[in-house]
Design an enzyme around this catalytic site. Structure first.
Site, PDB file in Angstrom:
ATOM      1  N   ARG A  87       0.850  -1.203   0.000  1.00 57.24           N
ATOM      2  CA  ARG A  87       0.000   0.000   0.000  1.00 57.24           C
ATOM      3  C   ARG A  87       0.876   1.241   0.000  1.00 57.24           C
ATOM      4  O   ARG A  87       0.529   2.266  -0.565  1.00 57.24           O
ATOM      5  CB  ARG A  87      -0.937  -0.020   1.199  1.00 57.24           C
ATOM      6  CG  ARG A  87      -1.927  -1.181   1.153  1.00 57.24           C
ATOM      7  CD  ARG A  87      -2.764  -1.243   2.410  1.00 57.24           C
ATOM      8  NE  ARG A  87      -3.629  -2.407   2.427  1.00 57.24           N
ATOM      9  CZ  ARG A  87      -3.286  -3.595   2.956  1.00 57.24           C
ATOM     10  NH1 ARG A  87      -2.092  -3.756   3.506  1.00 57.24           N
ATOM     11  NH2 ARG A  87      -4.139  -4.603   2.936  1.00 57.24           N
ATOM     12  N   HIS A 174      -2.955   0.689   8.391  1.00 55.45           N
ATOM     13  CA  HIS A 174      -3.571  -0.320   7.520  1.00 55.45           C
ATOM     14  C   HIS A 174      -2.472  -0.729   6.542  1.00 55.45           C
ATOM     15  O   HIS A 174      -2.316  -0.147   5.476  1.00 55.45           O
ATOM     16  CB  HIS A 174      -4.772   0.277   6.778  1.00 55.45           C
ATOM     17  CG  HIS A 174      -5.377  -0.677   5.779  1.00 55.45           C
ATOM     18  ND1 HIS A 174      -5.791  -1.937   6.101  1.00 55.45           N
ATOM     19  CD2 HIS A 174      -5.611  -0.546   4.442  1.00 55.45           C
ATOM     20  CE1 HIS A 174      -6.265  -2.542   5.033  1.00 55.45           C
ATOM     21  NE2 HIS A 174      -6.163  -1.720   4.008  1.00 55.45           N
TER      22      HIS A 174
HETATM   23  P1  NAD Z   1     -10.184   0.466  -9.566  1.00 49.60           P
HETATM   24  O1  NAD Z   1      -9.031   0.743 -10.459  1.00 49.60           O
HETATM   25  O2  NAD Z   1     -11.099  -0.655  -9.892  1.00 49.60           O
HETATM   26  O3  NAD Z   1     -11.098   1.771  -9.406  1.00 49.60           O
HETATM   27  C1  NAD Z   1     -10.593   3.031  -9.135  1.00 49.60           C
HETATM   28  C2  NAD Z   1     -11.382   4.017  -9.967  1.00 49.60           C
HETATM   29  O4  NAD Z   1     -10.956   5.334  -9.608  1.00 49.60           O
HETATM   30  C3  NAD Z   1     -11.194   3.862 -11.478  1.00 49.60           C
HETATM   31  O5  NAD Z   1     -12.446   3.624 -12.084  1.00 49.60           O
HETATM   32  C4  NAD Z   1     -10.588   5.164 -11.910  1.00 49.60           C
HETATM   33  O6  NAD Z   1     -11.025   5.602 -13.189  1.00 49.60           O
HETATM   34  C5  NAD Z   1     -11.067   6.095 -10.814  1.00 49.60           C
HETATM   35  N1  NAD Z   1     -10.278   7.315 -10.683  1.00 49.60           N
HETATM   36  C6  NAD Z   1      -8.944   7.467 -10.838  1.00 49.60           C
HETATM   37  N2  NAD Z   1      -8.618   8.765 -10.654  1.00 49.60           N
HETATM   38  C7  NAD Z   1      -9.762   9.428 -10.369  1.00 49.60           C
HETATM   39  C8  NAD Z   1     -10.074  10.778 -10.091  1.00 49.60           C
HETATM   40  N3  NAD Z   1      -9.124  11.731 -10.068  1.00 49.60           N
HETATM   41  N4  NAD Z   1     -11.352  11.100  -9.856  1.00 49.60           N
HETATM   42  C9  NAD Z   1     -12.342  10.166  -9.907  1.00 49.60           C
HETATM   43  N5  NAD Z   1     -12.099   8.869 -10.175  1.00 49.60           N
HETATM   44  C10 NAD Z   1     -10.830   8.505 -10.390  1.00 49.60           C
HETATM   45  O7  NAD Z   1      -9.544   0.276  -8.095  1.00 49.60           O
HETATM   46  P2  NAD Z   1     -10.281  -0.425  -6.859  1.00 49.60           P
HETATM   47  O8  NAD Z   1      -9.943  -1.845  -6.847  1.00 49.60           O
HETATM   48  O9  NAD Z   1     -11.694   0.021  -6.823  1.00 49.60           O
HETATM   49  O10 NAD Z   1      -9.471   0.266  -5.635  1.00 49.60           O
HETATM   50  C11 NAD Z   1      -9.665   1.633  -5.365  1.00 49.60           C
HETATM   51  C12 NAD Z   1      -8.838   2.037  -4.152  1.00 49.60           C
HETATM   52  O11 NAD Z   1      -9.367   1.407  -2.989  1.00 49.60           O
HETATM   53  C13 NAD Z   1      -7.372   1.620  -4.208  1.00 49.60           C
HETATM   54  O12 NAD Z   1      -6.586   2.664  -3.666  1.00 49.60           O
HETATM   55  C14 NAD Z   1      -7.325   0.397  -3.322  1.00 49.60           C
HETATM   56  O13 NAD Z   1      -6.052   0.115  -2.794  1.00 49.60           O
HETATM   57  C15 NAD Z   1      -8.289   0.838  -2.254  1.00 49.60           C
HETATM   58  N6  NAD Z   1      -8.771  -0.200  -1.343  1.00 49.60           N
HETATM   59  C16 NAD Z   1      -8.705   0.080  -0.019  1.00 49.60           C
HETATM   60  C17 NAD Z   1      -9.125  -0.847   0.899  1.00 49.60           C
HETATM   61  C18 NAD Z   1      -9.036  -0.507   2.363  1.00 49.60           C
HETATM   62  O14 NAD Z   1      -9.204  -1.368   3.250  1.00 49.60           O
HETATM   63  N7  NAD Z   1      -8.798   0.754   2.696  1.00 49.60           N
HETATM   64  C19 NAD Z   1      -9.636  -2.072   0.466  1.00 49.60           C
HETATM   65  C20 NAD Z   1      -9.724  -2.319  -0.904  1.00 49.60           C
HETATM   66  C21 NAD Z   1      -9.267  -1.373  -1.808  1.00 49.60           C
END
Ligand code: NAD
Length: 311
Positions: A87, A174
């Site tokens: 991360r 995390h």
């Molecule tokens: P993903 O690539 O499927 O989706 C992310 C989306 O964000 C994409 O559709 C992209 O087009 C969009 N995006 C990018 N820049 C943007 C902006 N400036 N404005 C609006 N939209 C924008 O990724 P995901 O699998 O959905 O993961 C998203 C995030 O969630 C990652 O950072 C991942 O590590 C995090 N996550 C966190 C946890 C947690 O426990 N905190 C758990 C799972 C995933």
């Protein structure tokens, strides 16, 4: 009318939308994504799902103006963690998109609760707390709430006690330096030694090994399917339910500390009480010397890799 804006309509954002809809936690869900084609497709798919739900919910693509009257924003913009990536490695890419998003949220006059999911979530939560003019009760990260869910699953499997009746928390970053608050592990008032005494046949719980499993879990899921999405979506809906129903639930969330546990100017997960106003109280719980030192080590780890962002 309760509106939830989800910024980032990828795997996590769309799964959060689906969970929110199934639990009836919103009247309207608005998806924002730089990939407008994806956002439109997610809306169509989710709107089809809405036909099978009892409660009415509207879903559409929107703009940052929709944040003005939103009760919640879920920030899940970015991209999935890649196999083998930590991360912490995601920091640079995330910071590139974070400031324009923060500026747009600020411009909208948003006054609701911002739940940060995007990784590295502790740094994202702290940065947004600093740049948005909102209290720490309203800007926080999901932090180790997901690690806590994973921990309870493992303990449940080991002891046979259902996860809903296990009090156990993963705290700290995390990420790689999360730790278990093992000294206060309990089962509705029954202590671990009491439970183990009753169940002589059970092998002892090895907290060090459990902690490793908790930390590895996200990586294992990503190695298999390239993303994690379902677990985090129920973390988000748990937080929303606690706010909507003023539950005063105790959750491990990444919150800005100002002197608690002798830590300041950092967001890291500690137990918090969550109710109608968001994080109502940051609890200062008893920890052993070892647990306190693990909390400090976690904070130092975050400060170390994010020094360019947090100063
Ligand atoms: P993903 O690539 O499927 O989706 C992310 C989306 O964000 C994409 O559709 C992209 O087009 C969009 N995006 C990018 N820049 C943007 C902006 N400036 N404005 C609006 N939209 C924008 O990724 P995901 O699998 O959905 O993961 C998203 C995030 O969630 C990652 O950072 C991942 O590590 C995090 N996550 C966190 C946890 C947690 O426990 N905190 C758990 C799972 C995933």
């Amino acid at each position: 009318m309760r509106r939830v804006v989800i910024i980032g309509a990828g795997n996590v954002g769309s799964q959060c939308a689906a969970s929110i809809m199934m639990l009836g936690l919103a009247d309207e869900i608005v998806l924002l994504d730089v990939n407008s084609k994806l956002a439109r497709a997610q809306v169509m798919d989710l709107d089809d799902m809405a036909s099978g739900l009892k409660q009415r919910v509207a879903i559409r693509v929107g703009t940052y103006e929709d944040c003005t009257n939103a009760e919640f924003i879920v920030l899940s913009a970015g991209k999935s963690r890649m196999p083998g990536q930590s991360r912490r490695d995601m920091l640079q890419d995330t910071m590139r998109i974070l400031d324009p998003i923060a500026e747009s949220i600020k411009q909208s006059g948003f006054g609701g609760i911002l739940i940060c999911v995007t990784n590295p979530v502790d740094v994202v939560a702290e940065h947004l707390y600093r740049v948005l003019d909102l209290s720490r009760a309203k800007v926080f990260g999901t932090g180790t709430a997901l690690d806590t869910a994973r921990l309870r699953r493992i303990i449940s499997k080991h002891t046979g006690v259902s996860r809903q009746h296990i009090q156990a928390f993963a705290l700290g970053e995390h990420g790689e330096s999360s730790f278990l608050w093992g000294s206060h592990l309990g089962f509705e008032g029954v202590t671990l030694p009491e439970l183990m005494y009753q169940r002589e046949a059970l092998p002892p719980l090895k907290m060090g090994e459990i902690n490793k499993l908790v930390r590895q879990r996200g990586g294992d899921i990503i190695a298999g399917k390239g993303r994690t999405e379902f677990g985090i979506s129920t973390v988000v809906t748990d937080i929303m339910s606690a706010v909507i129903h003023n539950e005063h639930s105790i959750m491990a969330l990444s919150v800005h500390l100002r002197g608690e546990y002798d830590e300041s100017d950092i967001s890291v997960s500690v137990p918090c009480i969550v109710g109608a106003c968001g994080i109502e109280e940051v609890l200062q719980v008893n920890m052993t010397e070892q647990e306190i030192s693990m909390l400090h080590m976690s904070c130092e780890a975050i400060r170390g890799y994010a020094k360019n962002v947090l100063g």
